[in-house]
Design a protein around this motif. Structure first.
Motif, PDB file in Angstrom:
ATOM      1  N   UNK A 286      19.514 -42.257  66.903  1.00  0.00           N
ATOM      2  CA  UNK A 286      20.600 -41.317  67.214  1.00  0.00           C
ATOM      3  C   UNK A 286      20.121 -39.896  66.961  1.00  0.00           C
ATOM      4  N   UNK A 287      20.486 -38.978  67.852  1.00  0.00           N
ATOM      5  CA  UNK A 287      20.071 -37.583  67.723  1.00  0.00           C
ATOM      6  C   UNK A 287      21.254 -36.664  68.011  1.00  0.00           C
ATOM      7  N   UNK A 288      21.106 -35.394  67.658  1.00  0.00           N
ATOM      8  CA  UNK A 288      22.109 -34.370  67.959  1.00  0.00           C
ATOM      9  C   UNK A 288      21.399 -33.133  68.474  1.00  0.00           C
ATOM     10  N   UNK A 289      22.176 -32.157  68.941  1.00  0.00           N
ATOM     11  CA  UNK A 289      21.617 -30.901  69.438  1.00  0.00           C
ATOM     12  C   UNK A 289      21.908 -29.771  68.457  1.00  0.00           C
ATOM     13  N   UNK A 290      21.157 -28.708  68.563  1.00  0.00           N
ATOM     14  CA  UNK A 290      21.261 -27.612  67.593  1.00  0.00           C
ATOM     15  C   UNK A 290      22.560 -26.825  67.706  1.00  0.00           C
ATOM     16  N   UNK A 291      23.236 -26.904  68.873  1.00  0.00           N
ATOM     17  CA  UNK A 291      24.478 -26.150  69.037  1.00  0.00           C
ATOM     18  C   UNK A 291      25.711 -26.933  68.593  1.00  0.00           C
ATOM     19  N   UNK A 292      25.508 -28.128  68.061  1.00  0.00           N
ATOM     20  CA  UNK A 292      26.638 -28.913  67.554  1.00  0.00           C
ATOM     21  C   UNK A 292      27.154 -28.300  66.252  1.00  0.00           C
ATOM     22  N   UNK A 293      28.472 -28.374  66.050  1.00  0.00           N
ATOM     23  CA  UNK A 293      29.053 -27.890  64.805  1.00  0.00           C
ATOM     24  C   UNK A 293      28.673 -28.825  63.653  1.00  0.00           C
ATOM     25  N   UNK A 294      28.536 -28.249  62.471  1.00  0.00           N
ATOM     26  CA  UNK A 294      28.185 -29.043  61.297  1.00  0.00           C
ATOM     27  C   UNK A 294      29.224 -30.124  61.026  1.00  0.00           C
ATOM     28  N   UNK A 297      28.457 -33.010  63.199  1.00  0.00           N
ATOM     29  CA  UNK A 297      27.277 -33.723  62.716  1.00  0.00           C
ATOM     30  C   UNK A 297      27.645 -34.648  61.568  1.00  0.00           C
ATOM     31  N   UNK A 298      28.500 -34.168  60.657  1.00  0.00           N
ATOM     32  CA  UNK A 298      28.925 -35.002  59.530  1.00  0.00           C
ATOM     33  C   UNK A 298      29.708 -36.214  60.024  1.00  0.00           C
ATOM     34  N   UNK A 299      30.519 -36.019  61.043  1.00  0.00           N
ATOM     35  CA  UNK A 299      31.272 -37.127  61.615  1.00  0.00           C
ATOM     36  C   UNK A 299      30.328 -38.175  62.196  1.00  0.00           C
ATOM     37  N   UNK A 300      29.261 -37.724  62.876  1.00  0.00           N
ATOM     38  CA  UNK A 300      28.267 -38.652  63.421  1.00  0.00           C
ATOM     39  C   UNK A 300      27.605 -39.456  62.295  1.00  0.00           C
ATOM     40  N   UNK A 301      27.249 -38.768  61.236  1.00  0.00           N
ATOM     41  CA  UNK A 301      26.604 -39.446  60.109  1.00  0.00           C
ATOM     42  C   UNK A 301      27.525 -40.479  59.478  1.00  0.00           C
ATOM     43  N   UNK A 302      28.761 -40.073  59.252  1.00  0.00           N
ATOM     44  CA  UNK A 302      29.712 -40.984  58.600  1.00  0.00           C
ATOM     45  C   UNK A 302      30.040 -42.189  59.471  1.00  0.00           C
ATOM     46  N   UNK A 308      20.748 -39.205  57.832  1.00  0.00           N
ATOM     47  CA  UNK A 308      20.007 -38.102  58.449  1.00  0.00           C
ATOM     48  C   UNK A 308      20.011 -38.242  59.961  1.00  0.00           C
ATOM     49  N   UNK A 309      19.951 -37.097  60.635  1.00  0.00           N
ATOM     50  CA  UNK A 309      19.896 -37.064  62.097  1.00  0.00           C
ATOM     51  C   UNK A 309      18.835 -36.067  62.538  1.00  0.00           C
ATOM     52  N   UNK A 310      18.009 -36.469  63.484  1.00  0.00           N
ATOM     53  CA  UNK A 310      17.064 -35.528  64.063  1.00  0.00           C
ATOM     54  C   UNK A 310      17.766 -34.679  65.109  1.00  0.00           C
TER      55      UNK A 310
END
Length: 333
Positions: A286-294, A297-302, A308-310
């Motif tokens: 799983x990956x994310x982009x740099x313009x995603x809100x923090x 990103x936390x929601x993706x992790x949870x 961790x996400x690259x």
């Protein structure tokens, strides 16, 4: 041992009944306000939005007493959502603060009765220098409504106060109309989260509106290895980087896998050290982009139950990494 507090059951029932009466009355008033927007109030509301949108100056909000408190909130909401605004106390206006009001400004003047004496100095000043006025009142025939360039006349609604005196329902409607103006202007100009963060850099809002690119780990901190890397070497790099994972990239630098603590536990055996990382890694991470809100990103992790996400670019090349601890340290929730 905690002290046990006895609850007055009869008194509690009375308080809850009172609260329900108050909220029911105020809810009915809000329903009237919504319905009124389908009539003349809606036309006036549109004129008010156009007037503020077309002004080259700022929005000056004023009101006395409880209306003044509501006015401060409206000014703060406007300012925080991209409309330059500030509050002027009407009692101070006649003692020099009129100089704060420019000819290109728009005044939002709040008075439930429309006859508040303390507003007279600002009202006279505005008419003298042709400063546009948006009147927010409950009486269509009042002085304020008559002299305003746009009159936002709120629907007739009784106060929630049992003796009908304390401003309750009336101030709620004023506040609701102020919010409606601020958000109509926000939506009209396409005000976005990045702009919102400019005015809210601190606290939980600032943390939630932080972008991934602002907090991600970058090279040379990135734990990156090739698929043919022996596990003995990979474990050393993973320990040195101390981010709990390794990214695996192909010859083109594209992310093709990830090695996590979970992968190590699943492949734990005496011959683990003799394997290549490609034999142990999880493919298509799983990956994310740099313009995603923090906060996203936390929601993706949870939701994925990972730590961790690259962060990758358009070519799926890793440019950063975000760890759950980074987000929590920022106060993201």
């Amino acid at each position: 041992m905690a002290k046990i507090i006895e609850v007055d059951t009869e008194g509690l029932r009375a308080w809850i009944a009172s609260a329900k009466r108050t909220l029911t009355t105020e809810n009915e008033a809000l329903a009237k306000l919504i319905a009124a927007l389908d009539g003349p109030l809606g036309i006036a509301f549109g004129e008010a939005v156009r007037l503020i949108k077309g002004a080259s100056g700022r929005v000056v909000v004023t009101g006395m007493g409880k209306s003044g408190h509501i006015g401060r909130k409206i000014a703060a909401t406007l300012a925080s959502t991209g409309t330059q605004a500030f509050f002027v106390h009407p009692a101070e206006a006649g003692h020099g603060d009129l100089g704060m009001i420019g000819r290109d400004d728009v005044i939002i003047m709040i008075s439930n009765s429309g006859e508040t004496a303390e507003l007279r100095a600002i009202l006279d000043y505005a008419k003298r220098f042709d400063v546009k006025i948006i009147g927010l009142t409950s009486r269509a025939e009042s002085t304020l409504s008559t002299l305003s360039d746009v009159s936002l006349c709120l629907p007739d609604a009784r106060e929630a106060c049992p003796i009908g005196m304390a401003p309750t329902t009336s101030t709620l409607l004023q506040l609701a109309m102020g919010d409606a103006l601020a958000l109509a202007l926000l939506e009209d100009r396409g005000f976005n989260a990045a702009q919102f963060k400019t005015f809210h850099p601190g606290g939980l809002l600032g943390a939630a509106l932080t972008h991934v690119r602002e907090i991600m780990h970058k090279a040379p901190r990135l734990p990156i290895v090739a698929p043919a890397t022996p596990m003995a070497e990979a474990l050393v790099i993973m320990t040195q980087k101390s981010l709990g994972c390794l990214g695996v990239v192909d010859d083109a630098g594209k992310l093709i896998g990830i090695l996590t603590d979970g992968d190590l536990r699943r492949h734990m055996s005496r011959d683990l050290i003799d394997l290549m990382i490609a034999d142990v890694m999880t493919s298509t991470p799983r990956t994310i982009t740099s313009d995603m809100l923090a906060s996203e990103a936390l929601e993706h992790l949870n939701s994925s139950k990972i730590t961790a996400l690259f962060v990758v670019d358009d070519e799926n090349r890793p440019i950063g990494l975000v760890h759950v601890h980074d987000l929590l340290r920022q106060g993201v929730k």
